[in-house]
Design an enzyme around this catalytic site. Structure first.
Site, PDB file in Angstrom:
ATOM      1  N   LYS A 192       0.831  -1.203   0.000  1.00 25.10           N
ATOM      2  CA  LYS A 192       0.000   0.000   0.000  1.00 25.10           C
ATOM      3  C   LYS A 192       0.863   1.250   0.000  1.00 25.10           C
ATOM      4  O   LYS A 192       0.665   2.155  -0.814  1.00 25.10           O
ATOM      5  CB  LYS A 192      -0.941  -0.011   1.207  1.00 25.10           C
ATOM      6  CG  LYS A 192      -1.872   1.199   1.240  1.00 25.10           C
ATOM      7  CD  LYS A 192      -2.854   1.137   2.388  1.00 25.10           C
ATOM      8  CE  LYS A 192      -3.770   2.367   2.375  1.00 25.10           C
ATOM      9  NZ  LYS A 192      -4.758   2.343   3.464  1.00 25.10           N
ATOM     10  N   GLY A 219      -5.186  -1.821   4.417  1.00 25.35           N
ATOM     11  CA  GLY A 219      -4.408  -2.961   3.942  1.00 25.35           C
ATOM     12  C   GLY A 219      -5.082  -4.290   4.165  1.00 25.35           C
ATOM     13  O   GLY A 219      -5.114  -5.157   3.274  1.00 25.35           O
ATOM     14  N   ARG A 220      -5.652  -4.488   5.343  1.00 22.26           N
ATOM     15  CA  ARG A 220      -6.286  -5.774   5.635  1.00 22.26           C
ATOM     16  C   ARG A 220      -7.661  -5.903   4.988  1.00 22.26           C
ATOM     17  O   ARG A 220      -8.328  -6.937   5.136  1.00 22.26           O
ATOM     18  CB  ARG A 220      -6.360  -5.997   7.145  1.00 22.26           C
ATOM     19  CG  ARG A 220      -7.050  -4.900   7.937  1.00 22.26           C
ATOM     20  CD  ARG A 220      -6.790  -5.103   9.434  1.00 22.26           C
ATOM     21  NE  ARG A 220      -7.318  -4.042  10.266  1.00 22.26           N
ATOM     22  CZ  ARG A 220      -6.683  -2.892  10.524  1.00 22.26           C
ATOM     23  NH1 ARG A 220      -5.508  -2.647   9.956  1.00 22.26           N
ATOM     24  NH2 ARG A 220      -7.197  -1.985  11.344  1.00 22.26           N
ATOM     25  N   GLU A 246      -5.696  -6.960  14.514  1.00 20.49           N
ATOM     26  CA  GLU A 246      -5.164  -5.654  14.145  1.00 20.49           C
ATOM     27  C   GLU A 246      -6.255  -4.592  14.256  1.00 20.49           C
ATOM     28  O   GLU A 246      -5.973  -3.434  14.558  1.00 20.49           O
ATOM     29  CB  GLU A 246      -4.597  -5.699  12.729  1.00 20.49           C
ATOM     30  CG  GLU A 246      -3.652  -4.553  12.407  1.00 20.49           C
ATOM     31  CD  GLU A 246      -2.829  -4.814  11.159  1.00 20.49           C
ATOM     32  OE1 GLU A 246      -1.686  -5.287  11.286  1.00 20.49           O
ATOM     33  OE2 GLU A 246      -3.341  -4.549  10.056  1.00 20.49           O
ATOM     34  N   HIS A 265      -6.672 -33.052  16.839  1.00 21.90           N
ATOM     35  CA  HIS A 265      -5.527 -33.797  17.358  1.00 21.90           C
ATOM     36  C   HIS A 265      -4.435 -32.880  17.884  1.00 21.90           C
ATOM     37  O   HIS A 265      -3.304 -33.314  18.094  1.00 21.90           O
ATOM     38  CB  HIS A 265      -4.980 -34.713  16.256  1.00 21.90           C
ATOM     39  CG  HIS A 265      -5.971 -35.750  15.817  1.00 21.90           C
ATOM     40  ND1 HIS A 265      -6.045 -37.006  16.379  1.00 21.90           N
ATOM     41  CD2 HIS A 265      -6.963 -35.697  14.892  1.00 21.90           C
ATOM     42  CE1 HIS A 265      -7.018 -37.684  15.813  1.00 21.90           C
ATOM     43  NE2 HIS A 265      -7.597 -36.914  14.904  1.00 21.90           N
ATOM     44  N   GLU A 300      10.121  -5.127   4.434  1.00 18.67           N
ATOM     45  CA  GLU A 300      10.210  -6.513   3.976  1.00 18.67           C
ATOM     46  C   GLU A 300       9.980  -6.610   2.465  1.00 18.67           C
ATOM     47  O   GLU A 300      10.714  -7.292   1.746  1.00 18.67           O
ATOM     48  CB  GLU A 300       9.168  -7.377   4.704  1.00 18.67           C
ATOM     49  CG  GLU A 300       9.343  -7.459   6.207  1.00 18.67           C
ATOM     50  CD  GLU A 300       8.500  -6.446   6.959  1.00 18.67           C
ATOM     51  OE1 GLU A 300       8.099  -6.727   8.096  1.00 18.67           O
ATOM     52  OE2 GLU A 300       8.224  -5.351   6.390  1.00 18.67           O
ATOM     53  N   LYS A 339       7.834  -0.920  13.846  1.00 19.21           N
ATOM     54  CA  LYS A 339       8.567  -0.679  12.609  1.00 19.21           C
ATOM     55  C   LYS A 339       9.592   0.441  12.788  1.00 19.21           C
ATOM     56  O   LYS A 339      10.710   0.371  12.269  1.00 19.21           O
ATOM     57  CB  LYS A 339       7.595  -0.320  11.484  1.00 19.21           C
ATOM     58  CG  LYS A 339       6.707  -1.445  11.012  1.00 19.21           C
ATOM     59  CD  LYS A 339       5.788  -0.956   9.900  1.00 19.21           C
ATOM     60  CE  LYS A 339       4.862  -2.049   9.402  1.00 19.21           C
ATOM     61  NZ  LYS A 339       3.947  -1.539   8.348  1.00 19.21           N
TER      62      LYS A 339
END
Length: 524
Positions: free
Chosen positions: A185, A244-245, A330, A361, A191, A489
């Site tokens: 964005k 963003g999400r 978030e 399990h 990263e 960040k």
């Protein structure tokens, strides 16, 4: 600043809601299934009563739900700390709202035209998608869920700054037949930019004269993409009012179309848009996102459950849990209200889980017999897409059985009666019964999709988006910012400079200072 909401815990409506939840039926005395945009949402094992339903409606009215919903859907200021809309619904509407229609439809057409062009050209066998967070989880989830039987191209998703991630993303691919999609964005995400640099170097080292011809960008900051070297005609845009999400509905969905075809992306948008219409028009008592949200509020604040387990009984939904973790945690992990006051009740729960039956399990023991337990959202398809009907019957049986066991439980007296014929010693039977006892009474929701189509998946994701909006409204928090993420960040940028010897170390706690010294000074 958005004002006007009183601190939640001090309101009569909130107290009435919590008290009604404690008096409600929690043993599934009445079937309660809400139909929402093709999904069936079974809330029968959540707390329910006429009193609780009325209290929930009064609570929403006190929080000015209808005005807030209209503000969200009409592109008003929903994200008050960043003074902008949260208008992801505009991205998936068949006819977007007028003031953004031109931009949304033009970019939608550009994405599809690009996919048609590369399909006709037959140039790319592989796509490496580089992004993180909201730029990564949505496309990754959809491609895995709908591309289980194969994709048009080999898809690799690279997100982590760990060098193993980009190495695994590139290894074994033919650079001359690979398209690199860089999604961010802001287009300044550490990263993503570092991984993009590695991909470009990989293309150059393969002898490709102009690697930028094999790179496209998806961003809300096209100037930064251009400055990096991506041509404008290969840059796809979305806007700062799409969080963003919440961005999978935008050009961020480009990898979905490259992997599955534009029709899959269109189906996803259509399913989400159908849920938007349902959320906007269905009465509160029959409104899937609203009722899912109210059940979650009761579980978190009346009954004290600190977490929510997501159990998709479909192996293709392997990425649904982390997608919802980001969406919910978030958005709802906030400790001040809209006026900057400390919140007075617990907000968003911890979200966790994995697909069933694998989860049975691993952590289901804790769900059944742990002293805390957690509500569970069971998600399953009515119809399977594979040719193994007995597998699907067993999958459905396990899903229903686990849900019933969580609700029903098993008392010590029943277990003692069962054990008596097998144990000659009554004391041992009583002792063993206590170990086998299930408390029961644990809430869950069953969400049934007709089948795992693009439409149904889009509706499912939008169901949770609107649920988060309702819960954020009631708690009086902003579900559309993420300042906690940003702080880390900033610190990482400073530490990276210290590790590289570009800035003096200082101002750290003892442990951080020690490890900066260990990895700095030539230690890396």
């Amino acid at each position: 600043m958005q004002e006007g909401l009183a601190p939640l815990a001090g309101t009569a409506e909130w107290r009435a809601f919590v008290e009604a939840a404690h008096r409600a039926d929690r043993r599934a005395g009445t079937l309660r299934v809400v139909e929402a945009a093709g999904l069936s949402v079974d809330l029968s094992t959540q707390a329910q009563s006429d009193e609780l339903s009325a209290a929930g409606a009064s609570l929403l009215a006190a929080r000015d739900f209808e005005a807030a919903r209209a503000r969200l859907l009409e592109g008003g200021i929903a994200n008050c700390t960043e003074n902008r809309a949260a208008w992801h619904t505009a991205l998936r509407a068949e006819e977007p709202p007028g003031r953004v229609a031109g931009r949304v439809l033009a970019e939608r057409d550009r994405v599809r035209a690009f996919v048609r062009h590369v399909d006709a050209e037959g140039r790319y066998d592989s796509v490496v998608h580089i992004g993180i967070g909201g730029s990564d989880w949505g496309p990754k989830l959809v491609v895995a869920a709908l591309g289980y039987a194969g994709t048009r191209r080999q898809m690799r998703f690279v997100s982590n700054i760990d060098g193993h991630a980009i190495e695994a993303g590139l290894i074994g691919l033919d650079p001359r037949r690979t398209l690199v999609v860089v999604s961010s964005k802001s287009f300044n995400t550490t990263e993503t930019l570092h991984n993009a640099d590695c991909a470009l170097r990989w293309l150059r080292e393969a002898g490709i004269a102009d690697p930028w011809e094999q790179v496209v960008a998806v961003t809300a900051n096209p100037d930064a993409a251009r400055d990096m070297g991506v041509a404008p005609e290969r840059t796809f845009t979305f806007w700062d009012w799409a969080g963003g999400r919440y961005s999978v509905w935008s050009a961020i969905g480009l990898p979905i179309a490259l992997a599955l075809g534009a029709e899959a992306l269109d189906g996803l948008l259509q399913g989400a848009a159908a849920m938007d219409v349902h959320f906007a028009t269905a009465p509160l008592a029959a409104n899937g996102p609203v009722q899912l949200a109210l059940a979650g509020l009761a579980n978190r604040n009346a009954f004290g459950y600190a977490s929510l387990n997501i159990a998709p009984y479909d192996a293709r939904l392997v990425h649904l849990v982390p997608y919802l973790q980001q969406l919910e945690m978030e958005s709802l992990g906030k400790s001040v209200d809209l006026e900057g006051r400390p919140v007075t009740v617990p907000t968003g729960p911890v979200v966790w889980g994995m697909p069933g039956t694998d989860g049975q399990h691993t952590f289901f023991q804790w769900l059944h017999q742990g002293p805390e337990g957690a509500p569970v959202d069971f998600i399953i398809c009515r119809e399977a897409d594979h040719p193994y009907p007995e597998h699907h019957r067993l999958l459905v049986a396990n899903c229903l059985a686990q849900r019933e066991a969580l609700l029903r439980g098993k008392s010590a007296s029943v277990l003692e009666a069962e054990l008596a014929p097998k144990e000659s010693d009554p004391a041992r039977a009583a002792w063993l019964a206590r170990h086998k006892m299930h408390p029961g009474g644990r809430p869950s929701t069953l969400i049934v999709l007709p089948r795992l189509s693009a439409h149904a998946l889009g509706a499912l994701l939008a169901l949770y988006e609107h649920k988060v909006f309702v819960q954020g409204l009631v708690w009086g928090i902003n579900p559309y910012d993420q300042w906690g993420v940003e702080y880390g960040k900033v610190l990482a940028t400073g530490i990276a400079r210290e590790l590289a010897g570009k800035a003096p170390a200082g101002g750290h706690d003892a442990s951080t200072a020690y490890w900066v010294a260990q990895w700095g000074n030539g230690g890396m």
